[in-house]
Design an enzyme around this catalytic site. Structure first.
Site, mmCIF file in Angstrom:
data_model
loop_
_atom_site.group_PDB
_atom_site.id
_atom_site.type_symbol
_atom_site.label_atom_id
_atom_site.label_comp_id
_atom_site.label_asym_id
_atom_site.label_seq_id
_atom_site.Cartn_x
_atom_site.Cartn_y
_atom_site.Cartn_z
ATOM 1 N N LYS A 192 10.408 9.551 -0.773
ATOM 2 C CA LYS A 192 9.359 8.892 0.018
ATOM 3 C C LYS A 192 10.011 8.056 1.116
ATOM 4 O O LYS A 192 11.041 7.445 0.890
ATOM 5 C CB LYS A 192 8.549 7.985 -0.934
ATOM 6 C CG LYS A 192 7.566 7.062 -0.260
ATOM 7 C CD LYS A 192 6.737 6.278 -1.291
ATOM 8 C CE LYS A 192 7.243 4.876 -1.511
ATOM 9 N NZ LYS A 192 6.353 4.064 -2.393
ATOM 10 N N ARG A 194 9.225 4.824 3.577
ATOM 11 C CA ARG A 194 8.291 3.755 3.971
ATOM 12 C C ARG A 194 8.849 3.086 5.217
ATOM 13 O O ARG A 194 9.986 2.606 5.205
ATOM 14 C CB ARG A 194 8.157 2.729 2.833
ATOM 15 C CG ARG A 194 7.065 1.696 3.103
ATOM 16 C CD ARG A 194 7.104 0.588 2.076
ATOM 17 N NE ARG A 194 6.587 0.945 0.769
ATOM 18 C CZ ARG A 194 5.321 0.818 0.388
ATOM 19 N NH1 ARG A 194 4.428 0.369 1.237
ATOM 20 N NH2 ARG A 194 4.947 1.130 -0.827
HETATM 21 C C1 R5P Z 1 7.550 1.241 -4.594
HETATM 22 O O1 R5P Z 1 8.746 1.317 -4.514
HETATM 23 C C2 R5P Z 1 6.803 1.056 -5.881
HETATM 24 O O2 R5P Z 1 7.434 1.703 -6.956
HETATM 25 C C3 R5P Z 1 5.382 1.565 -5.734
HETATM 26 O O3 R5P Z 1 5.426 2.957 -5.502
HETATM 27 C C4 R5P Z 1 4.701 0.903 -4.591
HETATM 28 O O4 R5P Z 1 4.844 -0.474 -4.653
HETATM 29 C C5 R5P Z 1 3.258 1.282 -4.557
HETATM 30 O O5 R5P Z 1 2.686 0.700 -3.416
HETATM 31 P P1 R5P Z 1 1.371 1.248 -2.770
HETATM 32 O O6 R5P Z 1 0.360 1.450 -3.866
HETATM 33 O O7 R5P Z 1 0.974 0.155 -1.813
HETATM 34 O O8 R5P Z 1 1.692 2.506 -2.055
#
Ligand code: R5P
Length: 303
Positions: A192, A194
């Site tokens: 992923k 971000r």
């Molecule tokens: C990220 O590294 C965490 O493991 C979660 O995937 C993340 O915090 C989820 O965030 P959201 O629901 O805002 O996409």
């Protein structure tokens, strides 16, 4: 041992106390018109081992402050030890400097928790397994993965047509442990991306087995966008049914609508964060960590 529930985790504290067959002790928490709080012990705690359950999700600042005030009241009234059960440890995602110029929020939280005199912390599924090392007081890092494994077994999802999916590289360890608990259920990891400035999320590629049934496993759901994007990505890769298991239902903004509208069939979370009744949605099922917590306290009551 005396158990107290802060405002955010009163229900969980009551369940833990019931499992341990002890009465939940009460606290007086007064809210002033300007939203300052005053905490008072209404029971004798002199020489007692005290346990406070308080999660620190939305609004993290307010919830941490209440926890500090509770611990101070217990300590000033002679509690021998205070264990804080913080099922969801707020600010844990800021555990290092991501971009030049930033601070490290969790370090400040740790300083504050230690300075109010907490003797031990019990918490669940931390974002990084390295966080306990940052504390000087003992931290017991529990997990909801055994609850997830039991639920998956109950659902009788077989290893031939089901795989576990981590929606980011940081979840590799989590997914491997769950796979072991499920007799080697196949797994895949999504890469992923971000964007730290805009917050936008994109799924780049996946490594591993993506089967017809895909179980997305994560530590928390905040906005719900990671889950929704991962499910769409998995569909393009051939998965037909998507399920979600995530420990912490942070559910910020309109996460619950995003999840309900998404193509996932069901979302399992736990009560490390109490889900307010208005945040419930039809696809949601909440599993309780009360049993795992009570078991830990039964095994190590006073240390
Ligand atoms: C990220 O590294 C965490 O493991 C979660 O995937 C993340 O915090 C989820 O965030 P959201 O629901 O805002 O996409």
């Amino acid at each position: 041992m005396k158990i107290f529930g802060g405002s955010t985790s009163y229900k969980l504290a009551r369940k833990v106390a019931e499992k341990l067959k002890i009465k939940l002790s009460s606290l007086e928490i007064h809210l002033f018109p300007d939203e300052e709080k005053r905490v008072r012990c209404v029971e004798k705690v002199l020489g007692e081992h005290c346990v406070v359950v308080q999660s620190t999700s939305i609004n993290a600042d307010k919830n941490y402050m209440e926890l500090f005030l509770i611990v101070d009241a217990l300590k000033r009234n002679g509690a021998k030890t205070v264990t804080a059960i913080i099922p969801y440890l707020g600010y844990q995602r800021q555990d290092h400097i991501f971009r030049e110029g930033e601070g490290v929020s969790i370090e400040i939280i740790i300083k504050l928790l230690e300075s109010v005199g907490i003797d031990k912390i019990i918490t669940f599924d931390l974002h990084s397994v390295k966080i306990p090392e940052l504390f000087r007081v003992p931290v017991v890092h529990l997990s909801a993965l055994s609850l997830f494994a039991n639920k998956i077994k109950q659902n009788q999802w077989s290893n031939t047509d089901t795989s576990l999916i981590s929606p980011d590289m940081g979840g590799i360890r989590r997914i491997k442990i769950l796979s072991q608990l499920l007799n080697g259920m196949p797994y895949a990891i999504i890469e992923k991306n971000r964007n730290l400035a805009s917050g936008s999320i994109s799924m780049i590629r996946a490594e591993g087995a993506i089967k017809r049934k895909a179980i997305i496993v994560d530590d928390m759901i905040s906005t719900g966008i990671t889950i929704a994007r991962a499910a769409d990505f998995l569909k393009k890769k051939g998965a037909e049914e998507m399920f979600v298991f995530a420990t912490h239902p942070v559910f910020s903004g309109n996460a619950t609508e995003i999840l309900q509208r998404s193509i996932v069939k069901k979302v399992y979370v736990t009560d490390t964060i109490d889900v307010a009744s208005e945040k419930y949605f039809p696809k949601l099922e909440v599993l309780s960590v009360a049993g795992v917590t009570a078991e830990e306290m039964r095994m190590h009551p006073n240390d």
